[in-house]
Design a protein around this motif. Structure first.
Motif: not given
Length: 116
Positions: A65-69, A74-92
């Motif tokens: 409900g918050r992230f969309t992959i 055409a651009k050889n690219t993968l995305y991750l849209q991250m919304n409503n980020l929380k502190s626990e989303d912190t990381g590499a």
């Protein structure tokens, strides 16, 4: 040797948004599955989201409900849209390309820091 390069990480306040990108050095059309993984401080690397070549998706419960992959072939690219980020989303955040035959290639990671 195929290379994956992530970008888009940074420092954001809780409730904010970021979009991560993973550019692949070759066509991604034939990559069976691509995914994003996260490794928080002192934690193991866990899956965040996964997208198959057929368009099937998987999300960790913590990001549903918050992230969309998505992918742009055409651009050889993968995305991750991250919304409503929380502190626990912190990381590499790491990008993974999984080919048929158990071949896997990882990117070098991009750091996301969410301040509360």
């Amino acid at each position: 040797q195929v290379q994956l390069v992530e970008s888009g990480g940074g420092l954001v306040q809780a409730g904010g948004s970021l979009r991560l990108s993973c550019v692949v050095s070759e066509s991604i059309v034939s990559i069976n599955t691509m995914g994003w993984y996260r490794q928080g401080p002192g934690k193991q690397r866990d899956i965040v989201a996964r997208l198959t070549v057929r368009g099937d998706t998987y999300y960790a419960d913590s990001v549903k409900g918050r992230f969309t992959i998505s992918r742009d072939n055409a651009k050889n690219t993968l995305y991750l849209q991250m919304n409503n980020l929380k502190s626990e989303d912190t990381g590499a955040y790491y990008c993974l390309a999984a080919y048929t035959g158990n071949r896997q290639v990882w990117g070098q990671g991009t750091l996301v820091t969410v301040s509360s």
